[in-house]
Design an enzyme around this catalytic site. Structure first.
Site, PDB file in Angstrom:
ATOM      1  CB  CYS A 155       4.195  85.774 105.333  1.00  0.00           C
ATOM      2  SG  CYS A 155       4.704  84.274 104.543  1.00  0.00           S
ATOM      3  CG  LEU A 174       3.416  80.560 107.695  1.00  0.00           C
ATOM      4  CD1 LEU A 174       3.602  81.960 107.132  1.00  0.00           C
ATOM      5  CD2 LEU A 174       3.595  79.527 106.588  1.00  0.00           C
TER       6      LEU A 174
END
Ligand SMILES: Cc1cc2nc3c(=O)[nH]c(=O)nc-3n(C[C@H](O)[C@H](O)[C@H](O)COP(=O)(O)OP(=O)(O)OC[C@H]3O[C@@H](n4cnc5c(N)ncnc54)[C@H](O)[C@@H]3O)c2cc1C
Ligand SMILES: Cc1cc2nc3c(=O)[nH]c(=O)nc-3n(C[C@H](O)[C@H](O)[C@H](O)COP(=O)(O)O)c2cc1C
Ligand code: FES
Lengths: 258, 300
Positions: free
Chosen positions: B128, B72
């Site tokens: 995440c 990310l």
């Protein structure tokens, strides 16, 4: 920046020029926009293999729309390319990356240094540079390739790891053996060679432009798969990472943390 | 022929989107596709602050697909709004902003910053790492998914899409938790955790050891999950996972998706998004389908 495209290229010829090394000429309009140090993504046909294989532009014949790629068979994709014959078609994506800053070399004494499969991009670069250049090539053994092509554009020095031809060792050993000097370096090759060049350039206080390699997916800057560490924050990413496919593959050695 | 679809009150000119993380900010594919033709561009995950991402190698090819462990990497919400969102605003396509974070507070900060922007919808990436729960992703436990969804819903000005992780025992449990917490839509699937080992070097191919698998090889898993989820919830679903053609997209629509997104196949065919749309249109012509919504959940 010229538009990137995915196109169908036709194989004009292919031959093996050294052990596992193939020399492929393709007919494609992408040749028109090719700049030394840029690369194309070549797609394997096999449906199990999806991603384009990044291969440097070895030569571009702009007048006849031809690109020359010289590559080593390293796995399934390149093995498939090696089987291509004249008339076959390959899908390619290009032209990708920034390329070498040819203009910055004007009026300078330059080392062009290529190690192993990093040698191919040095040919188009040597052709594009008018000034005198010293071309330093490192091979594993006497199975040389492209050294005759390169000899047309400058003074070629060869090193081999086993000492069978030229200087024993690598391109750095050539510099020492012949006491060569340069004001600038342009290089492509394995990481240990690029690290040595970065260090040498720092000691001499000269600029070195090095071409880096990393696993890629998109090739166009979208996936962030191909980054390298940078010493300063990268202008695009705003972190210490630059995309090799887009900001690279050529970086000034001081910009990257390798 | 009508290709328009609606999700949580937002109208999409057609059901084809570019999947988060595979299309940059759209800019990177501007040479290949007219962004105005897409139903939406879903942007790369953005956090409150810049993220460096993982070490390389970050990508690997696997049979019929790929693994990624980008981690990310993103420039943070400030740069994203100034540059990427400003760029996309110029096009006649919906912008869906994919949001990531390490804590609920991180997510909320990004969601609030986006409140008065041109973003049409928010897509919340709950795959995440959740620092507070020992790196277990928010999307892997129904109660933490419920919690983060309801908190985001309280703050968000735009409709919220929860992007579900396939790395769970029962996807419908997650889907129900998100729906109960007020999610306006779901998108699925995110990547499936995988691994590749280089047997010659006896090393992991990815620096991160594991990576998320996507591409054509995951499509049957994704279609199954979309179907099961469509049976379990009432909110619309954006389906993705290995879509390469119009036929693939129609499969997702029939399974119950209202729209689809094209991910890894952009790397294989940079024009994939537009070709998927053309493929859907060709299918509609072939079977005399007037409105694309007739296909949604139409599997018998
Ligand atoms: C900018 C750039 C320029 C390159 N130029 C050349 C060149 O001119 N000649 C040449 O022989 N090789 C070059 N390479 C390396 C070449 O891309 C790989 O050898 C090739 O991708 C291997 O593919 P494969 O399917 O045969 O190997 P496999 O190992 O089967 O490939 C599996 C996956 O890993 C990737 N991969 C494997 N090795 C590398 C590598 N060294 N670098 C990047 N990706 C890799 C492949 O692209 C593929 O996605 C270059 C790499 C980069 C990044
Ligand atoms: C390189 C890459 C980066 C991705 N980045 C993100 C991301 O930032 N946020 C997210 O929610 N999903 C991300 N994904 C997941 C995709 O959006 C998509 O859900 C998944 O890849 C399945 O679709 P596909 O098989 O068509 O690729 C990424 C996928 C890939 C391949
Ligand atoms: S290969 Fe995708 S960003 Fe470079």
């Amino acid at each position: 920046m010229t538009r990137k495209k995915k196109v169908t290229a036709t194989v004009i010829s292919q031959k093996q020029i050294a052990e596992q090394i193939y020399d492929l000429w393709l007919e494609t309009k992408l040749a028109k926009n090719a700049h030394p140090g840029q690369f194309v993504g070549v797609y394997p046909h096999g449906e199990s293999m999806l991603l384009p294989r990044p291969i440097s532009i070895c030569e571009a014949d702009k007048a006849r729309n031809r690109l020359r790629l010289v590559y080593r068979v390293a796995g399934k994709g390149t093995a498939e390319f090696a089987a291509c014959k004249a008339g076959d078609q390959l899908e390619i994506l290009g032209v990708l990356g920034n390329g070498f800053p040819v203009d910055k070399a004007k009026g300078k004494r330059v080392f062009l240094m290529g190690g192993g499969i990093g040698i191919p991009p040095m040919l188009e670069l040597a052709k594009a540079m008018d000034d005198k250049k010293q071309i330093l090539l490192g091979y594993r053994n006497k199975d040389l390739f492209l050294e005759e092509d390169l000899a047309k554009y400058g003074d070629v020095y060869v090193a081999t790891e086993d000492g069978s031809v030229g200087t024993k060792g690598n391109v750095m050993d050539i510099i020492r053996a012949y006491s060569l000097h340069a004001d600038m370096i342009m290089a492509c090759g394995p990481m240990p060679m690029l690290r040595a060049i970065k260090q040498y350039a720092a000691e001499k206080g000269i600029e070195a432009y090095i071409s880096l390699e990393e696993r890629m997916a998109c090739g166009v800057g979208a996936c962030l798969g191909c980054v390298c560490r940078t010493t300063e924050k990268d202008a695009h990413s705003h972190v210490n990472n630059a995309r090799i496919c887009t900001e690279g593959p050529v970086f000034e050695a001081r910009e990257v943390d390798i | 022929m009508n290709t328009e679809v609606k999700i949580a009150g937002v109208t999409f000119k057609n059901p084809v989107m570019a999947a988060s993380g595979t299309f940059g900010s759209g800019m990177e594919y501007g040479d290949f596709v007219d962004l105005n033709r897409l139903g939406a561009v879903v942007t790369k995950g953005v956090a409150n602050v810049p993220w460096e991402g993982n070490p390389t190698p970050r990508v690997a090819e696997v049979y019929g697909g790929m693994l990624n462990a980008i981690g990310l990497q993103n420039p943070g919400i400030d740069v994203f709004m100034e540059r990427d969102l400003a760029f996309l605003q110029k096009y006649d396509t919906n912008v869906i902003v994919n949001v990531c974070g390490k804590t609920v507070e991180d997510y909320l900060e990004v969601v609030e910053r986006l409140a008065d922007t041109s973003a049409a919808m928010l897509e919340i990436n709950v795959s995440c790492p959740n620092v507070k729960e020992g790196a277990i992703a928010f999307g892997q436990k129904a109660d933490s998914l419920y919690n983060i969804t309801s908190q985001i819903k309280k703050k968000a000005k735009q409709p919220v899409i929860m992007k579900l992780s396939p790395n769970v025992t029962d996807i419908t449990e997650m889907a129900r938790a998100a729906e109960a917490a007020g999610a306006d839509a779901l998108s699925m699937i995110n990547t499936i955790t995988g691994m590749k080992i280089d047997i010659h070097r006896k090393k992991f191919v990815l620096a991160n050891k594991t990576g998320g698998m996507s591409g054509p090889a995951v499509k049957p898993v994704a279609v199954r999950m979309v179907y099961q989820t469509a049976q379990a919830v009432k909110i619309p679903i954006i389906g993705m996972g290995g879509i390469a053609s119009g036929e693939d997209a129609v499969e997702f629509l029939l399974a119950g998706a209202t729209a689809v997104a094209v991910g890894a196949m952009n790397f294989v065919n940079p024009c994939a998004t537009v070709e998927v749309l053309e493929g859907i249109e060709a299918y509609m012509r072939q079977y005399g389908i007037e409105h694309v919504t007739e296909l949604i959940g139409a599997v018998e």
